[in-house]
Design an enzyme around this catalytic site. Structure first.
Site, mmCIF file in Angstrom:
data_model
loop_
_atom_site.group_PDB
_atom_site.id
_atom_site.type_symbol
_atom_site.label_atom_id
_atom_site.label_comp_id
_atom_site.label_asym_id
_atom_site.label_seq_id
_atom_site.Cartn_x
_atom_site.Cartn_y
_atom_site.Cartn_z
ATOM 1 N N CYS A 1 31.417 -45.704 -32.174
ATOM 2 C CA CYS A 1 31.510 -45.651 -30.720
ATOM 3 C C CYS A 1 30.726 -46.807 -30.113
ATOM 4 O O CYS A 1 29.520 -46.913 -30.310
ATOM 5 C CB CYS A 1 30.951 -44.328 -30.209
ATOM 6 S SG CYS A 1 31.289 -44.050 -28.476
ATOM 7 N N CYS B 1 31.374 -39.330 -34.008
ATOM 8 C CA CYS B 1 32.022 -40.612 -34.309
ATOM 9 C C CYS B 1 31.022 -41.632 -34.818
ATOM 10 O O CYS B 1 31.403 -42.697 -35.287
ATOM 11 C CB CYS B 1 32.796 -41.160 -33.111
ATOM 12 S SG CYS B 1 31.818 -41.885 -31.792
ATOM 13 N N CYS C 1 35.788 -38.211 -30.786
ATOM 14 C CA CYS C 1 35.511 -37.722 -32.134
ATOM 15 C C CYS C 1 36.345 -38.560 -33.098
ATOM 16 O O CYS C 1 37.150 -39.386 -32.669
ATOM 17 C CB CYS C 1 35.737 -36.222 -32.287
ATOM 18 S SG CYS C 1 37.430 -35.654 -32.166
#
Length: 144
Positions: free
Chosen positions: A89, A85, A11
């Site tokens: 990511c 995210c 996150c």
């Protein structure tokens, strides 16, 4: 003996959702699963409301520290579970990606964090079933 599965929770701040998820997975899977968590912009510390909510169900995440998301962590994981995210990511072929839409506990009190904690528990139990890893029942302080 087969290699144990590895799960990475990601996150933005690595201070709430991903830390609670890592705490649940460690608690329920023991050493049967390798657990990692990281954030694209890690905070200075774990959210105090997340710490309290997890402590209420007998899971201590007080030693957890937010960590920066690295390419190496993603490459070393079998399952990557993102929690908001977005594009930060990195995506690698051959990895299993899941995106769990969960409310962000940042800036919220423990009353608002408890339902997020409970939602994460249910998702972790489902993940363990998918991975074929039995959830520990001894010591589980929370029943729903």
């Amino acid at each position: 003996m087969s290699e144990k599965p590895s799960v990475l929770f990601v996150c933005v701040h690595n201070a709430g959702r991903s830390q609670m998820a890592a705490g649940w997975l460690t608690h329920l899977a023991g050493d049967a699963v390798e657990v990692r968590s990281a954030g694209s912009l890690p905070a200075d510390q774990v959210n105090p409301a997340a710490l309290q909510a997890m402590a209420e169900v007998g899971i201590d995440i007080s030693t957890a520290r937010p960590k920066v998301l690295t390419t190496e962590a993603v490459q070393a994981s079998d399952v990557v579970i993102t929690m908001g995210c977005g594009d930060a990511c990195p995506i690698f072929p051959g990895k299993r990606y899941l995106d769990w839409e969960l409310e962000d506990p940042a800036g919220q009190g423990v009353d608002a964090v408890r339902p997020i904690r409970d939602d994460i528990e249910g998702r972790i139990r489902g993940l363990l079933t998918e991975l074929g890893v039995p959830a520990a029942t001894a010591g589980a302080a929370h029943t729903g």
